[in-house]
Design a protein around this motif. Structure first.
Motif, PDB file in Angstrom:
ATOM      1  N   GLY A   5       0.525  -1.144   0.142  1.00  0.00           N
ATOM      2  CA  GLY A   5       0.021   0.037   0.222  1.00  0.00           C
ATOM      3  C   GLY A   5       0.486   1.141  -0.036  1.00  0.00           C
ATOM      4  O   GLY A   5       2.131   1.175  -0.562  1.00  0.00           O
ATOM      5  N   ALA A  96      -7.090   0.114   6.836  1.00  0.00           N
ATOM      6  CA  ALA A  96      -6.855  -0.775   5.704  1.00  0.00           C
ATOM      7  C   ALA A  96      -7.088  -0.211   4.092  1.00  0.00           C
ATOM      8  O   ALA A  96      -6.633  -0.028   3.026  1.00  0.00           O
ATOM      9  N   GLY A  97      -7.411   1.256   4.503  1.00  0.00           N
ATOM     10  CA  GLY A  97      -7.886   2.091   3.095  1.00  0.00           C
ATOM     11  C   GLY A  97      -6.336   2.990   2.158  1.00  0.00           C
ATOM     12  O   GLY A  97      -6.657   2.810   1.590  1.00  0.00           O
ATOM     13  N   THR A 101      -5.821  -1.596  -4.682  1.00  0.00           N
ATOM     14  CA  THR A 101      -6.745  -1.669  -4.459  1.00  0.00           C
ATOM     15  C   THR A 101      -6.966  -2.872  -4.650  1.00  0.00           C
ATOM     16  O   THR A 101      -8.284  -3.570  -4.457  1.00  0.00           O
ATOM     17  N   LYS A 104      -7.392  -4.232  -1.277  1.00  0.00           N
ATOM     18  CA  LYS A 104      -8.707  -3.721  -0.512  1.00  0.00           C
ATOM     19  C   LYS A 104     -10.277  -4.803  -0.733  1.00  0.00           C
ATOM     20  O   LYS A 104     -10.918  -5.263  -0.050  1.00  0.00           O
TER      21      LYS A 104
END
Length: 135
Positions: A5, A96-97, A101, A104
């Motif tokens: 991420g 988690a954000g 993509t 997630k």
């Protein structure tokens, strides 16, 4: 599997060389304030499996244990990256954000924590929530 991420501006990137220990809806007041939302979805992983590239800053607040909780964020864009509790030095909770993509989309929340701080208009997510942290 592993996870990866980055923050909003891309100055901070990270990888996790492990599967999540838990994926939790965290309703604690501090997560509400840090996220600017009603809860924070966190992915708890072994701290020694997280590798962060880029400069981060942190803010240490006091957790319910009385020990510090370090909230790690990007100093450029302010994106929260993780919270790192001194009371549980072997784990870290990645926000988690900030996951890719693809990562997630694969998440399956399995835990709901700090429901004692859950706002009354929030829907139930899971059948067996924890009022605080699971033991």
């Amino acid at each position: 599997m592993g996870l990866s991420g980055h923050c909003l501006c891309g100055a901070v990137k990270y990888t996790v060389d492990a599967e999540p220990l838990i994926v939790a809806y965290d309703h604690c007041d501090d997560c509400q304030r840090q996220s600017g939302s009603t809860y924070s979805l966190v992915v708890v992983v072994p701290k020694d499996k997280l590798k962060i590239d880029g400069t981060t800053k942190s803010f240490a607040g006091k957790g319910s244990s009385g020990n510090a909780v370090h909230r790690v964020f990007c100093p450029e864009c302010g994106s929260p990256i993780a919270h790192d509790p001194d009371a549980a030095p072997e784990i870290i909770a990645v926000k988690a954000g900030t996951l890719s993509t693809e990562d997630k989309k694969k998440l399956k929340p399995d835990t709901e924590i700090w429901t004692i701080s859950k706002l009354p208009f929030c829907q139930e997510h899971l059948e067996k929530p924890f009022k605080n942290m699971p033991e």
